[in-house]
Write a protein that holds these residues in place. Structure first.
Motif, PDB file in Angstrom:
ATOM      1  N   LEU A  17      -0.106  26.174  31.421  1.00 18.35           N
ATOM      2  CA  LEU A  17       1.141  25.564  31.874  1.00 18.35           C
ATOM      3  C   LEU A  17       1.293  25.694  33.389  1.00 18.35           C
ATOM      4  N   ALA A  18       0.949  26.851  33.946  1.00 22.06           N
ATOM      5  CA  ALA A  18       1.056  27.051  35.391  1.00 22.06           C
ATOM      6  C   ALA A  18       0.173  26.061  36.150  1.00 22.06           C
ATOM      7  N   ASN A  19      -1.032  25.849  35.678  1.00 26.51           N
ATOM      8  CA  ASN A  19      -1.935  24.899  36.339  1.00 26.51           C
ATOM      9  C   ASN A  19      -1.379  23.484  36.305  1.00 26.51           C
ATOM     10  N   ILE A  20      -0.820  23.087  35.169  1.00 31.59           N
ATOM     11  CA  ILE A  20      -0.286  21.728  35.060  1.00 31.59           C
ATOM     12  C   ILE A  20       0.942  21.566  35.954  1.00 31.59           C
ATOM     13  N   LEU A  21       1.858  22.551  35.912  1.00 31.85           N
ATOM     14  CA  LEU A  21       3.062  22.460  36.736  1.00 31.85           C
ATOM     15  C   LEU A  21       2.709  22.409  38.210  1.00 31.85           C
ATOM     16  N   GLU A  22       1.729  23.198  38.629  1.00 34.89           N
ATOM     17  CA  GLU A  22       1.317  23.178  40.029  1.00 34.89           C
ATOM     18  C   GLU A  22       0.838  21.784  40.421  1.00 34.89           C
ATOM     19  N   GLN A  23       0.035  21.153  39.566  1.00 35.28           N
ATOM     20  CA  GLN A  23      -0.476  19.821  39.887  1.00 35.28           C
ATOM     21  C   GLN A  23       0.608  18.754  39.783  1.00 35.28           C
ATOM     22  N   TYR A  24       1.639  19.019  39.002  1.00 37.52           N
ATOM     23  CA  TYR A  24       2.774  18.099  38.900  1.00 37.52           C
ATOM     24  C   TYR A  24       3.799  18.311  40.023  1.00 37.52           C
ATOM     25  N   ASP A  56     -10.306  19.303  30.899  1.00 40.72           N
ATOM     26  CA  ASP A  56     -10.964  18.256  31.676  1.00 40.72           C
ATOM     27  C   ASP A  56      -9.968  17.612  32.646  1.00 40.72           C
ATOM     28  N   GLN A  57      -8.768  17.312  32.167  1.00 46.19           N
ATOM     29  CA  GLN A  57      -7.776  16.641  33.005  1.00 46.19           C
ATOM     30  C   GLN A  57      -7.309  17.497  34.185  1.00 46.19           C
ATOM     31  N   ILE A  58      -7.248  18.822  33.979  1.00 46.58           N
ATOM     32  CA  ILE A  58      -6.791  19.667  35.090  1.00 46.58           C
ATOM     33  C   ILE A  58      -7.953  20.118  35.978  1.00 46.58           C
ATOM     34  N   GLY A  59      -9.177  19.630  35.663  1.00 46.77           N
ATOM     35  CA  GLY A  59     -10.302  19.830  36.565  1.00 46.77           C
ATOM     36  C   GLY A  59     -11.196  21.011  36.254  1.00 46.77           C
ATOM     37  N   LEU A  60     -11.206  21.467  34.998  1.00 45.38           N
ATOM     38  CA  LEU A  60     -11.955  22.682  34.676  1.00 45.38           C
ATOM     39  C   LEU A  60     -13.123  22.458  33.709  1.00 45.38           C
ATOM     40  N   LEU A  61     -13.378  21.227  33.322  1.00 49.55           N
ATOM     41  CA  LEU A  61     -14.383  20.977  32.292  1.00 49.55           C
ATOM     42  C   LEU A  61     -15.747  21.541  32.661  1.00 49.55           C
ATOM     43  N   ASN A  62     -16.277  21.175  33.816  1.00 51.83           N
ATOM     44  CA  ASN A  62     -17.633  21.597  34.186  1.00 51.83           C
ATOM     45  C   ASN A  62     -17.748  23.109  34.303  1.00 51.83           C
ATOM     46  N   ARG A  63     -16.719  23.745  34.844  1.00 55.00           N
ATOM     47  CA  ARG A  63     -16.754  25.206  34.973  1.00 55.00           C
ATOM     48  C   ARG A  63     -16.798  25.864  33.601  1.00 55.00           C
ATOM     49  N   ASP A 116      -8.100  31.514  38.598  1.00 56.68           N
ATOM     50  CA  ASP A 116      -8.815  31.181  39.832  1.00 56.68           C
ATOM     51  C   ASP A 116      -8.521  29.759  40.286  1.00 56.68           C
ATOM     52  N   HIS A 117      -8.199  28.873  39.354  1.00 59.56           N
ATOM     53  CA  HIS A 117      -7.982  27.470  39.692  1.00 59.56           C
ATOM     54  C   HIS A 117      -6.625  27.234  40.361  1.00 59.56           C
ATOM     55  N   LEU A 118      -5.709  28.188  40.239  1.00 63.02           N
ATOM     56  CA  LEU A 118      -4.405  28.046  40.879  1.00 63.02           C
ATOM     57  C   LEU A 118      -4.554  28.137  42.399  1.00 63.02           C
ATOM     58  N   LEU A 420      -1.782  12.965  34.859  1.00 67.92           N
ATOM     59  CA  LEU A 420      -3.070  13.278  35.482  1.00 67.92           C
ATOM     60  C   LEU A 420      -4.097  12.262  34.991  1.00 67.92           C
ATOM     61  N   PRO A 421      -5.202  12.090  35.713  1.00 68.77           N
ATOM     62  CA  PRO A 421      -6.220  11.128  35.270  1.00 68.77           C
ATOM     63  C   PRO A 421      -6.698  11.422  33.856  1.00 68.77           C
TER      64      PRO A 421
END
Length: 495
Positions: A17-24, A56-63, A116-118, A420-421
């Protein structure tokens, strides 16, 4: 006045939730009771396609694909470790259908990746255990055990099965509704099973990227490949009796020893017994497995997500993935309200958003909870009928088709983030809130088909006619499953 979300709990649900809210661009503070993010608790987690597509949408899929281990093949074994069924193409089929396969990793690693992504880690505060929550008009105040006070416009309880936020929410509900019975709510949390989960080195005889599911009476085992030469394992045991609320036990080292003495000789695979995994463990923990979906997930400006709201048996992996999905849906509903209103959301608009969240999450999580319970009862061979179905009937069916049909129905009615995309990985089945619709067949036809299928299995079992079990039953079972498809309406399969 700005809008701030206070997230209580820094594990999978809270940090998602924190990651999504930050990107929003929505302000938040995350309060974690432990003195560090991502403590080592010895647990693993399986990300399913509907959880992975949000990552994937918040940018963490590959990691996550880098640190995780995908499941290629699932092998089913009976009480003597005898072969029941091998799903050699299970991982490939999942990836073809949904874009990703089931992927195992340590829960601590997932939590660390989310943290780490935050970008702004000052928004995450540790050593902040909640003591009380107080609500005033348009504002919520959280007081911690060390006396700090934090204010916001919404509190999100992502603090797990033993949620302090849930207790505070119930306290406020009881103050405003004399008919509200807190003890009755606590008793709605039940425990029928316990689980010992652990991490051990992979046995030398183990085939890489293979997952084993092993069935015993009143017990079942899941052993999955992990990265760095590890094996993640889960041992599920039925309790002597069901407990509820405050009577649900907490287990000790003595309980672990007693359980190992009772079940340590259970055969798993390749001459490996349960005690072999346990004795080579790097970590292991025995925990009760609570089950519940609350009748209501919110009160005024306090809402629950993840295990504080819905808890299910973990053998399929829906628990952690449902927590991710709940965080995504809540974030989108908040964004909807903020987009529609330039001023901070009113009590009425907050309640509207939380009512929508509650209305959409309860049916889905209840369905996933029931599916997990049904499968656990089958895999634990709890009675003669379930034992016969799992050891005799299921091993004669095209079980991979049935399993994938179940995955389609549970995975596709999922939530993707609206702001998000879209996910980069796509399979044949789209992720939609409505899910894949299966055409209805008359109940009488379905019942007759199932009775005939069971009759064929019984004949094959008691007469030892392998021609029946090896050819007729799979063909007939395939018809039962595939004849649902609209594309076969004018074909012989629809007869």
């Amino acid at each position: 006045m700005a809008f701030r979300v206070l997230i209580i709990g820094g594990s999978v649900a809270g940090l998602t939730l924190a990651n999504i809210l930050e990107q929003y661009g929505i302000d938040y503070l995350l309060l974690e009771k432990y003195d560090a993010i991502a403590p080592q608790l010895g647990a693993s987690i399986a990300l399913l396609p509907y959880g992975m597509q949000i990552m994937d949408q918040i940018g963490l899929l590959n990691r996550l694909l880098d640190i995780g281990e995908g499941v290629d093949c699932t092998l089913l074994r009976g009480p003597a470790a005898e072969r029941l069924k091998d799903f050699d193409m299970f991982g490939d089929w999942l990836e073809e259908l949904f874009g990703t396969r089931m992927t195992f990793m340590e829960r601590q690693q997932l939590v660390q990746v989310l943290y780490d992504h935050l970008k702004d880690k000052s928004k995450v505060l540790t050593s902040c255990a909640v003591q009380t929550i107080d609500q005033t008009d348009g504002q919520v105040q959280v007081t911690t055990t060390n006396g700090d006070v934090f204010s916001g416009q919404l509190v999100v309880g992502a603090d797990g099965v033993h949620s302090r936020v849930r207790e505070e929410m119930w306290r406020h509900e009881a103050m405003s509704n004399l008919r509200f019975d807190v003890e009755e709510m606590r008793r709605s949390i039940t425990c029928t099973y316990r689980c010992m989960f652990g991490i051990s080195p992979k046995p030398e005889q183990h085939i890489l990227n293979h997952t084993f599911k092993v069935y015993h009476h009143n017990a079942s085992y899941l052993c999955a490949d992990g990265p760095m030469g590890n094996m993640y394992w889960f041992a599920f045991f039925k309790n002597e009796r069901q407990t509820t609320g405050r009577d649900i036990p907490r287990y000790t080292a003595e309980d672990e020893a007693a359980l190992l003495a009772e079940r340590g000789g259970d055969a798993l695979f390749n001459d490996i017994k349960f005690k072999d995994l346990y004795e080579s463990r790097s970590r292991a923990t025995l925990v009760p497995l609570e089950e519940f979906v609350l009748e209501k997930s919110f009160h005024k400006r306090v809402v629950l997500i993840g295990d504080s709201f819905h808890k299910m048996l973990p053998l399929i992996g829906h628990g952690g993935n449902s927590a991710i999905e709940s965080a995504a849906l809540l974030a989108d509903l908040l964004m909807d309200e903020l987009q529609q209103n330039k001023s901070p959301p009113t009590n009425a608009s907050i309640e509207r958003a939380l009512s929508t969240f509650d209305r959409r999450r309860r049916p889905r999580t209840r369905a996933l909870q029931q599916a997990s319970l049904d499968l656990q009862q089958l895999e634990a061979l709890e009675d003669p009928v379930k034992k016969f179905m799992m050891l005799r009937v299921a091993s004669s069916l095209p079980f991979e088709k049935l399993a994938l049909l179940g995955y389609i129905q549970s995975v596709t009615p999922s939530h993707t983030l609206h702001y998000l995309p879209a996910p980069t990985r796509k399979g044949r089945f789209p992720f939609t809130d409505g899910g894949v619709q299966v055409d209805e067949r008359p109940t009488s036809v379905t019942l007759t088909s199932c009775i005939l299928l069971l009759t064929l299995a019984l004949i094959g079992y008691f007469t030892s006619q392998k021609a029946i079990s090896d050819s007729i039953i799979p063909v007939y079972a395939l018809w039962v499953v595939e004849s649902y498809r609209p594309a076969f309406l004018l074909s012989p399969l629809s007869l």
